[in-house]
Design an enzyme around this catalytic site. Structure first.
Site, short mmCIF file in Angstrom:
data_model
loop_
_atom_site.label_atom_id
_atom_site.label_comp_id
_atom_site.label_asym_id
_atom_site.label_seq_id
_atom_site.Cartn_x
_atom_site.Cartn_y
_atom_site.Cartn_z
CE LYS B 77 -3.98 1.99 2.47
NZ LYS B 77 -4.80 1.90 3.71
CB SER B 152 -8.01 3.94 2.56
OG SER B 152 -7.15 3.26 3.46
CB SER B 176 -8.27 1.23 5.52
OG SER B 176 -8.97 2.45 5.53
#
Lengths: 99, 498
Positions: B77, B152, B176
């Site tokens: 990420k 997210s 997330s």
């Protein structure tokens, strides 16, 4: 529930150092009213007898041994700088115009 | 090969069926073929990945002892810094920035021989539940490209579902990792707060943020958890105690005699019919496997969402003050005579997206003199109440369970202009972050009404993460024997794939 004016949001934007357009301020003022109306629910149960929690872990003064370790070189530290000069960050003027 | 689990890929490398370089190349080719449709990646590090893979192959050839994930590719990420590799957090304010150091998670991945393929898309600074808030455009859910992959960490979850990577790293501040896992039919784990170092994780809300493993199987998540977890002196909030035995728990998947508490408040109204029916079915599986299902009540959870949307914005308004256009990142408006403050104000206006500004302003308000007690202070008290609810519930059950997300993946654009509707996606995941405990999402089928994946959430007390893996592995095994093949075998083929 107080409602926020454009001037209120402009003041918050100034505190947060964001230069917002009038249009942004207007739409944020409307959105903030809705969001604040929803989050204000916390006040229903937050009575004076309850202790606040700021963090999930009960930590206090976590330190490491005071030993010098390798760190970034000046070149590495400045590698992302928008501007640099003589191994220092070059920034726009901080004080007002010199006389 | 690319549809196998990370554990199977590792075995294939040990047996000599494939090398890490061949495996890495297959994944890079897959990314080239399908990422135009999915847009899971913001940056692909072809050269770096191939050289990491070669290093593992060489070490294996020399007969060195390698870890269980050596040579396996992973998607990272874009909120974790990797030395020399662009790190944007999905924001224009960091476009082009190449960090001068590695996050501890990255250091541990490299030491374990994990091959980092690239950086995955995310809502800007991890603020969102759909990945639509990325300044670089949304990621598409591989189950249905017109839908969101969660957020997210939508890039990480989508990369797994699209077989671009068998492993990924996510971060979870309010869900997330878990909500993207739920809506893509993958596994996502938010470890106990402090279980995985936050050093080098760009901070959104420091008392809530936690990095964790994303994978297609519970065992793969456990193996990755084992690689990244453990005390780090560089993170003052890192827990200095042994890592829970997550791999052993995932291998055994034993729930006999375990008490599983169904949280009464995290179900019912507002949860899609198919999400509820899959949840009930999963409870039956766990009961059949020998667990005792009990009901628990957490009456203050209904205030968790409100408290979260005060605490997280408050912390973010402080954390994001570091993006000041002075030391790294974007600088705009630096013309002759412009003051530092005007450059800072203009850069933040241009560099931050709408949701980030909304939260900074909300946080600035909640922390401002005169409103602090009513908002941030009250939210901190609710946090205490939520922790008490968990403490009470864990006297009646070893783990707690709920649906991960109230609905399956919604359409891109559907909730983009309604912040409150968007925030509701995290209603079942947020309490875990508020209390700093562990949470996992395991795929438990498709909702009959839309044929989209549903997730089952398991919550365990702090530093008892192994319990989530026992339950997750048990449920996974029961469902696999019911279906005959993993859920992802049902995913539609992407046009870019041959």
């Amino acid at each position: 529930m107080s409602s926020l004016s454009r001037a209120d949001v402009a003041n918050l934007a100034r505190l947060a150092r964001i230069d917002m357009t009038d249009q942004e301020l207007d739409s944020l003022a409307t959105e903030m009213d809705v969001i604040l109306g929803a989050v204000a629910r916390v006040q229903e149960v937050a009575t004076p007898d309850i202790a606040p929690t700021s963090h999930p872990l009960p930590l206090r003064n976590v330190t490491r041994p005071d030993v010098v370790e390798p760190s970034l070189t000046p070149e590495e530290a400045l590698s992302g700088a928008p501007a640099s000069e003589d191994q220092r960050f070059r920034v726009p003027q901080i004080l007002g115009e010199e006389a | 090969m690319i549809t196998r689990s990370a554990h199977e890929m590792s075995s294939a490398m040990v047996s000599g069926e494939i090398t890490s370089q061949e495996l890495t190349k297959k994944h890079l080719e897959r990314i080239s073929a399908v990422d135009k449709e999915v847009h899971a990646f913001l940056h692909v590090d072809t050269e770096g990945a191939m050289s990491q893979a070669k290093a593992v192959d060489d070490a294996r050839a020399r007969g060195e002892k390698l870890g269980p994930l050596a040579g396996v590719p992973l998607a990272l990420k874009d909120v974790l810094v990797q030395k020399g590799i662009p790190t944007t957090c999905g924001s224009k304010i960091l476009e082009g920035w190449r960090p001068p150091y590695d996050a501890t998670v990255v250091t541990r991945l490299k030491n374990a021989g994990v091959v980092i393929l690239g950086k995955t898309n995310m809502d800007e600074f991890a603020m969102g539940s759909s990945t639509e808030n990325s300044a670089y455009g949304p990621t598409h859910n591989p189950w249905d490209l017109s839908r969101i992959p969660g957020g997210s960490g939508g890039g990480s979850s989508a990369s797994l579902a699209a077989f671009q990577a068998p492993l990924a790293i996510g971060t979870d501040t309010g869900g997330s990792i878990r909500q993207p896992a739920a809506v893509t039919g993958t596994v996502g784990v938010k470890p106990t707060y402090g279980g995985v170092s936050r050093y080098g994780l760009v901070a959104f809300s420091s008392s809530l943020d936690q990095a964790g493993p994303c994978a297609r199987t519970v065992l793969d998540a456990a193996l990755l958890h084992g690689v990244i977890a453990g005390h780090d002196p560089k993170d003052a909030t890192s827990i200095d105690s042994p890592v829970p035995q997550v791999v052993a728990a995932a291998r055994s998947g034993d729930v006999k005699g375990m008490k599983i508490g169904v949280v009464k408040e995290l179900n019912g109204d507002g949860y899609q019919a198919g999400v509820r029916s899959r949840f009930e079915e999963s409870l039956e599986h766990l009961a059949k496997a020998g667990a005792e299902i009990v009901e628990v009540s957490c009456p203050n959870f209904e205030y968790a969402l409100a408290a979260y949307y005060l605490i997280a914005p408050s912390e973010c308004s402080s954390n994001l003050a570091r993006f000041d256009a002075m030391r790294y990142g974007l600088r705009v408006g630096d013309s002759d005579g412009a003051s530092a403050e005007s450059v800072m104000n203009f850069t933040r206006e241009v560099g931050f997206g709408r949701e980030v500004k909304r939260r900074i302003i909300l946080g600035t308000y909640a922390l401002s003199s005169g409103y602090f007690d009513a908002y941030y202070g009250s939210a901190q008290k609710v946090r205490t109440l939520i922790m008490q609810d968990f403490t009470n519930a864990f006297t009646k059950a070893d783990v707690l369970v709920s649906p991960t997300s109230p609905t399956t993946a919604f359409k891109i654009g559907e909730k983009a202009n309604d912040p409150l509707a968007m925030y509701l996606n995290d209603i079942a995941t947020i309490p875990v972050n508020m209390a700093g405990i562990g949470g996992m999402s395991v795929p438990n089928g498709l909702a009959p009404e839309d044929n989209l994946p549903v997730g089952f959430q398991i919550m365990a007390p702090a530093m008892q993460d192994q319990r989530m893996y026992s339950v997750g592995a048990s449920l996974e095994a029961s469902l696999l024997s019911q279906w005959g093949a993993p859920l992802l075998s049902k995913i539609p083929a992407l046009a870019g794939s041959k």
